[in-house]
Design an enzyme around this catalytic site. Structure first.
Site, PDB file in Angstrom:
ATOM      1  N   LYS A 161      62.659  46.386  29.893  1.00 40.09           N
ATOM      2  CA  LYS A 161      61.874  47.306  30.712  1.00 40.09           C
ATOM      3  C   LYS A 161      62.559  48.653  30.627  1.00 40.09           C
ATOM      4  O   LYS A 161      63.773  48.753  30.836  1.00 40.09           O
ATOM      5  CB  LYS A 161      61.819  46.828  32.166  1.00 40.09           C
ATOM      6  CG  LYS A 161      60.827  47.599  33.015  1.00 40.09           C
ATOM      7  CD  LYS A 161      59.414  47.142  32.736  1.00 40.09           C
ATOM      8  CE  LYS A 161      58.413  47.824  33.641  1.00 40.09           C
ATOM      9  NZ  LYS A 161      57.053  47.271  33.490  1.00 40.09           N
ATOM     10  N   SER A 229      58.471  46.499  27.567  1.00 43.67           N
ATOM     11  CA  SER A 229      57.572  46.971  28.604  1.00 43.67           C
ATOM     12  C   SER A 229      58.185  48.225  29.218  1.00 43.67           C
ATOM     13  O   SER A 229      59.402  48.416  29.172  1.00 43.67           O
ATOM     14  CB  SER A 229      57.382  45.888  29.665  1.00 43.67           C
ATOM     15  OG  SER A 229      56.433  46.269  30.629  1.00 43.67           O
TER      16      SER A 229
END
Length: 367
Positions: A161, A229
């Site tokens: 992330k 992500s």
């Protein structure tokens, strides 16, 4: 030697629900203070302003604290949310926890292991450039070491992330005399994911260090295990390395493959085989026999606007962004394989698998 891992997939019943995590803890499946990572899908729009990720993050962390995990420890647990459950994809979370020493027998067979690291702070001007590639690569190496993995071939899934660009961070860069790769915040999601994937590929020896000009342009450069992500929640790369190690013990193993295109169901089956399940030449969902914990995929629209030689209009559609269309399509293909719509299918897969395809990781329960 790292601890053995317990891993379970649970449904999310509403946007702020973490009740199934609470049940796992109450039932003694795992202890709150042993949860080391959570990877899940939330039901928002999957865009820059998808705040369902923040809502879910808060809900799961609150349960961990309520069930006895120290608040300072819970703050450090990597929780990676991919927004957007388009089509049949169902909101869910996969929860990883360590098993107390002595509760499982060590084995020389490869078994699931997980390592976590945070990169140096990523400045807005780093995103999309070699500076970001280098910072991510260093964090991947740290996470590998913490997982007890010494051979890059034992890494099968790297979930990250990272920050994307917002109006605020773009303004901050400019105030310091810096430039940014793009001023389009939604485009910066693809950019952050793609640049992060190149960092993973460098760390694992899949590619040499790219140049700034390669980022988002040379799609022949990719990682076969990256799942990246991005969002507004953080200013560092959060890296979770999932692989196998000998001597760890436990019931689970991970494997990987790639989907060559959006319809490549065989790529999903190959990932499941790679994880250790024996399957017939033409497997069916029933052959999984409840032993598949979850699959984790990235997907991307092919840059030529085709799938298997047939033209599609996703890249030209001004009504529904291609992110949502390809995610729904690949989610349907994946659910048809697994028989379960609670699958982790995430979009924006630049430099993650071949153009138009994407990496697939599978975790199986070997009993």
């Amino acid at each position: 030697m790292p601890s053995a891992i317990e891993v379970r997939k649970v449904p999310i019943h509403s946007v702020a629900d973490a009740s199934e995590l609470a049940k796992l803890i109450d039932d003694g499946v795992m202890a709150a203070d042993r949860v080391i990572a959570i990877i899940g899908k939330t039901e928002g729009n999957g865009g820059v302003n998808d705040y369902t990720r923040i809502i879910s993050d808060r809900a799961f962390r609150e349960v961990l604290i309520e069930k006895g995990a120290p608040a300072d420890q819970v703050k450090q647990v990597p929780i990676v949310w991919s927004g957007g459950t388009d089509g049949v994809i169902s909101p869910h979370a996969t929860i990883f926890a360590t098993v107390p020493d002595g509760e499982v027998e060590p084995t020389d067979e490869p078994r699931l292991t997980v390592g976590f690291a945070m990169s140096e702070v990523l400045m807005p001007e780093d995103i999309g450039r070699v500076a970001m590639v280098s910072k991510v690569a260093e964090a991947v190496k740290v996470a590998m070491e913490r997982a007890g993995i010494t051979d890059v071939a034992d890494v099968h899934y790297v979930q990250t992330k990272t920050p994307l660009l917002t109006v605020h961070t773009i303004r901050d860069a400019k105030s310091r005399g810096k430039t940014v790769w793009t001023e389009h915040t939604h485009e910066s999601m693809d950019l952050s994911n793609g640049c992060t994937a190149l960092g993973i590929a460098v760390a694992l020896g899949e590619i040499d260090m790219p140049t700034d000009a390669d980022v988002m342009h040379d799609r022949s450069l990719f990682s076969a295990v990256a799942s990246c992500s991005s969002g507004v929640e953080l200013d560092q790369a959060q890296v979770v390395v999932v692989g196998n190690a000998r001597g760890v013990g436990g019931r689970y193993r991970v494997g990987h493959s790639v989907m060559k295109d959006a319809l490549d169901a065989d790529g999903i089956w190959e990932a499941i085989r790679s994880a250790g399940l024996e399957l017939p030449d033409r497997p069916r969902t029933e052959d999984l026999d409840g032993r598949l914990v979850n699959v984790f995929l990235k997907c991307e629209v092919s840059q030529d606007g085709q799938v298997r030689g047939r033209r599609n209009a996703m890249l030209d559609d001004s009504d529904v962004h291609w992110h949502r269309q390809i995610k729904a399509a690949v989610g349907g293909v994946t659910a048809a394989v697994t028989g379960d719509p609670a699958v982790f299918v995430s979009v924006s897969a630049a430099h993650q698998g071949p153009d138009g395809g994407g990496p697939v990781a599978a975790i199986v329960d070997l009993g």
